[in-house]
Every structure is written in C-alpha cells, then in structure tokens.
Motif scaffolding. Structure first.
Motif, PDB file in Angstrom:
ATOM      1  N   LYS A  55       5.603   8.471 -14.061  1.00 32.57           N
ATOM      2  CA  LYS A  55       6.897   8.902 -13.517  1.00 32.57           C
ATOM      3  C   LYS A  55       6.811   9.318 -12.047  1.00 32.57           C
ATOM      4  N   MET A  56       5.616   9.271 -11.477  1.00 32.78           N
ATOM      5  CA  MET A  56       5.494   9.528 -10.039  1.00 32.78           C
ATOM      6  C   MET A  56       5.531   8.189  -9.319  1.00 32.78           C
ATOM      7  N   ARG A  57       6.413   8.071  -8.346  1.00 38.82           N
ATOM      8  CA  ARG A  57       6.610   6.812  -7.640  1.00 38.82           C
ATOM      9  C   ARG A  57       6.149   6.948  -6.193  1.00 38.82           C
ATOM     10  N   ALA A  58       5.590   5.884  -5.662  1.00 38.86           N
ATOM     11  CA  ALA A  58       5.243   5.824  -4.242  1.00 38.86           C
ATOM     12  C   ALA A  58       6.401   5.133  -3.526  1.00 38.86           C
ATOM     13  N   GLU A  59       7.140   5.885  -2.720  1.00 36.17           N
ATOM     14  CA  GLU A  59       8.322   5.348  -2.042  1.00 36.17           C
ATOM     15  C   GLU A  59       8.048   5.187  -0.550  1.00 36.17           C
ATOM     16  N   GLY A  60       8.554   4.084   0.001  1.00 38.47           N
ATOM     17  CA  GLY A  60       8.339   3.778   1.409  1.00 38.47           C
ATOM     18  C   GLY A  60       9.469   4.221   2.313  1.00 38.47           C
ATOM     19  N   ARG A  61       9.492   3.643   3.509  1.00 40.07           N
ATOM     20  CA  ARG A  61      10.421   4.063   4.555  1.00 40.07           C
ATOM     21  C   ARG A  61      11.885   3.852   4.203  1.00 40.07           C
ATOM     22  N   ASP A  62      12.185   2.868   3.380  1.00 36.39           N
ATOM     23  CA  ASP A  62      13.585   2.536   3.093  1.00 36.39           C
ATOM     24  C   ASP A  62      14.135   3.265   1.874  1.00 36.39           C
ATOM     25  N   TYR A  63      13.332   4.123   1.262  1.00 37.62           N
ATOM     26  CA  TYR A  63      13.796   4.818   0.064  1.00 37.62           C
ATOM     27  C   TYR A  63      14.886   5.825   0.417  1.00 37.62           C
ATOM     28  N   LEU A  64      16.003   5.771  -0.318  1.00 41.88           N
ATOM     29  CA  LEU A  64      17.086   6.745  -0.150  1.00 41.88           C
ATOM     30  C   LEU A  64      16.810   7.944  -1.047  1.00 41.88           C
TER      31      LEU A  64
ATOM     32  N   THR B 240       6.991  10.654  -5.208  1.00 45.86           N
ATOM     33  CA  THR B 240       8.271  11.226  -5.636  1.00 45.86           C
ATOM     34  C   THR B 240       8.387  11.286  -7.151  1.00 45.86           C
ATOM     35  N   ILE B 241       8.890  12.421  -7.630  1.00 45.92           N
ATOM     36  CA  ILE B 241       9.174  12.602  -9.052  1.00 45.92           C
ATOM     37  C   ILE B 241      10.612  13.079  -9.191  1.00 45.92           C
ATOM     38  N   ALA B 242      11.372  12.464 -10.087  1.00 47.26           N
ATOM     39  CA  ALA B 242      12.724  12.935 -10.352  1.00 47.26           C
ATOM     40  C   ALA B 242      12.654  14.314 -11.016  1.00 47.26           C
ATOM     41  N   TYR B 243      13.588  15.177 -10.678  1.00 47.59           N
ATOM     42  CA  TYR B 243      13.582  16.547 -11.202  1.00 47.59           C
ATOM     43  C   TYR B 243      13.525  16.571 -12.724  1.00 47.59           C
ATOM     44  N   ASP B 244      14.380  15.788 -13.380  1.00 49.08           N
ATOM     45  CA  ASP B 244      14.434  15.805 -14.848  1.00 49.08           C
ATOM     46  C   ASP B 244      13.085  15.425 -15.455  1.00 49.08           C
ATOM     47  N   ASP B 245      12.405  14.450 -14.857  1.00 52.10           N
ATOM     48  CA  ASP B 245      11.091  14.042 -15.361  1.00 52.10           C
ATOM     49  C   ASP B 245      10.065  15.150 -15.159  1.00 52.10           C
ATOM     50  N   PHE B 246      10.114  15.796 -14.006  1.00 54.63           N
ATOM     51  CA  PHE B 246       9.174  16.878 -13.699  1.00 54.63           C
ATOM     52  C   PHE B 246       9.293  18.000 -14.726  1.00 54.63           C
TER      53      PHE B 246
END
Length: 367
Positions: free
Chosen positions: A345-354, A325-331
């Motif tokens: 700025k790229m994050r690896a998010e798991g099952r509980d990420y909102l 996942t990358i936030a739009y502003d960072d992208f």
C-alpha cells in the motif's frame, strides 16, 4: 507555505472580537468606536484534524504539529473608503495581500454597540463593502489601461491580450459584477492573478449573531445573507463572536465541550469558519512523520508532489526524486507505514502525482 484570510467588514460588526477568539488572544483591541483597528493584526490558527491525532497515536512522535491558517484583522471599511474616507485605501491595500476574504456581517441587535450606518442591515453592509472594493478595482484597472495601450502601439501581443482581459473585467465591474465573475481562459489565469484585484478573491460571509440565534443556527438576517451568498457563488457560516470569545477563554477541552453542550451547539463557530476558509481556498491536508514529529501541512488542491515537498522544505522541491505515499485510510487500517509497505500500500509517486487529501508522504530528494 502560508495561506492568509483577511477579516473585513464595517466598523463595530465584531471583526476584532472574532479575530481574538480565532487566535485565542487579545491581540486585536475590540472597542465600541470606528477605526479601532488601524494596522492589520496577524494571527495563525491551528486547524484541528483528528486524522493527525490518529496518526500520532500509531507512530508516537515526540511532538504533534497541526497545520495552520493565517487570519488578518483588517480595519473597518466605510462608504467612501475607495476615495480615502475613514482610513481609506490604506485598508484596501491590506486586502490585496490576502488569498481570501472573511466578510463579517452584523446580524444582532445591541443598544450598547453602535452601528456606523445607524441600523442593522447586513445585506446593505455587504453591498457597501463590495462597492468600495469594486471602485478600488476600477481605479486600479483604469491606471493599467494607458500603459497597455502604449505597448500595443509597439505591436506587443502580450499587452494586447492583457488589455482585452482588462476591458472585460472593467465591463463586469461597470455592471456591478465582481472581477471573480469573469470567465478567464487557462492561459490567462496567471495574468489575471497578477492584477491583484480585490473582487477576484473568494468570499466567506460570517454572520455574527447573538447567543440565542447561535443556538438556533441563525436568524432572519443570517438566512438572508445565506441566500445572498448562494446567489453570488460565495459561502456563509453563522457564528456568535461573543460566545466564541468565551469558549476561547476556557483552558480545558472538557470545559469547552461542556459549555458548547449547554448552549446546544455541536461544534464551535470558529471550526465552521476555519473549515469554510479551507473549502473556500480549495485546500487539502497531507501528513509527514518521523520519530521527532507528526505534522500536518496545507496545500492547494491540484498540487503536484514536488510542490508538497516544497511546503516542507525548499530543498525537497529543488532536489525532488520521488514521494513514498500511503493513503490515510490504509495507514490507519494497517497500523502504520511498515505494515502498509508489506501490504503493497506504499506507492512511489513521481513529479506528476497530484497529492490527495490525507496522503501520508515521505520525500526522497538530492541536494
């Protein structure tokens, strides 16, 4: 994943004209007589989002696909619809199938367009439709009570909890309050949703005004509707359905912009309707891309990453591993995914990420 908004109102208030403009089609016949619309017309409306265009400008995909909202043009209700007047419960059943109600109110004078009640009074019109929906909910809940009472005699605890909820909703409806006004505990929300109540749905009032009033951002009637909406926790927007129909007929974006400017309007009324519906349903947008396409997706706020993956493909949700996942502003600031990855700025998010509005996501999954 689709989200549908039902367009309701009395006959001859401009519902079908608004639907035609929204969907840029002539799918809904607009005529000056009641019950012109019998079967509900369905249309998908693209949600304009400049963020998608900026993403596409960076990744240069073969095609760009915006997200959509569904709109359903439901035939006009009249007083007594809950008892079968007009085309009655047939229309009320169509409302049960949508997530939100777009309630069009006539806020304009026109001697050439008849009014089913004989006079322009949008607050009275709103009350008529609300009453019919409440009466339909009362009938639905009363039918549900007896089976629940029988189950309670057999010591069914779930039925006991549901009956208590039903009784509270019946009390509210009896006092003239919609089902949506009843406070529902977290553990009862699924039960509440399963009741499929008309008056539990969020409402956006669309004040259909004449051209001059559109340029003035409304009139006395639409102002009264705005106050009413505020009192009941709903929302309202001002639109001239006829203007929107004219705009929709213009092929070029430059022509539409010039026409809007000539009327003193900064944006189309339809943009306000779509934006209002988005807010009404607490929707957010996330994005995906590859060399073939950049695409926007609609998701309900508060949804977790696997649900977002499922919006793209059911296999993605079933086999979800993680979401890169990358936030739009960072992208945008960094000029793409590779630079964002290198900058951490790229994050690896798991099952509980909102999922957050504007997230750019790549799903990793196993079949």
């Amino acid at each position: 994943m689709g989200f549908n908004c039902g367009i309701v109102g009395l006959p001859n208030v401009g519902k079908s004209t608004l639907f035609n403009a929204l969907t840029a089609s002539a799918a809904a016949e607009a005529s000056n007589y009641p019950f012109c619309t019998i079967e509900p017309n369905l249309g998908k409306v693209e949600v304009a989002d400049p963020r998608l265009d900026r993403i596409a400008a960076i990744v240069k995909p073969a095609r760009v696909i915006p997200t959509t909202l569904g709109f359903v043009d439901i035939a006009g209700l009249v007083k007594g619809s809950s008892q079968g007047e007009g085309l009655g419960n047939r229309f009320l059943s169509h409302i049960r199938e949508v997530e939100a109600v777009i309630h069009v109110l006539r806020c304009f004078e026109d001697d050439n367009v008849s009014h089913v009640a004989g006079a322009i009074d949008p607050l009275s019109d709103a009350a008529t439709v609300a009453t019919e929906m409440m009466l339909a909910d009362l009938e639905s809940l009363e039918k549900r009570r007896q089976p629940l009472i029988k189950k309670i005699r057999g010591d069914d605890q779930e039925a006991k909890a549901e009956l208590a909820l039903v009784e509270r909703i019946l009390e509210a409806l009896g006092e003239g309050r919609p089902a949506g006004s009843v406070a529902v505990a977290e553990d009862q929300k699924r039960t509440f949703q399963g009741l499929h109540l008309l008056t539990a749905k969020p409402v956006l009032y669309v004040c259909n005004v004449d051209e001059d009033s559109a340029a003035a951002h409304g009139n006395a009637w639409s102002a009264a509707v705005g106050r009413h909406a505020g009192q009941e926790g709903a929302a309202s927007v001002v639109v001239s359905a006829k203007i929107e129909e004219e705009i929709a007929a213009l092929a070029e974006a430059a022509e539409r912009a010039e026409f809007l400017d000539s009327l003193g309007l900064g944006e189309t009324g339809l943009a306000r309707v779509v934006g209002g519906a988005y807010a009404l349903l607490s929707l957010i947008t996330f994005f995906t891309f590859n060399e073939k396409e950049a695409r926007a997706w609609t998701l309900r706020e508060g949804s977790k990453a696997p649900r977002a993956a499922g919006a793209v493909h059911t296999d993605f949700e079933a086999g979800f591993i993680r979401a890169e996942t990358i936030a739009y502003d960072d992208f945008i600031a960094l000029g793409g995914d590779q630079a964002a990855r290198e900058a951490g700025k790229m994050r690896a998010e798991g099952r509980d990420y909102l999922v957050q509005d504007g997230d750019i996501m790549l799903f990793r999954f196993k079949v």
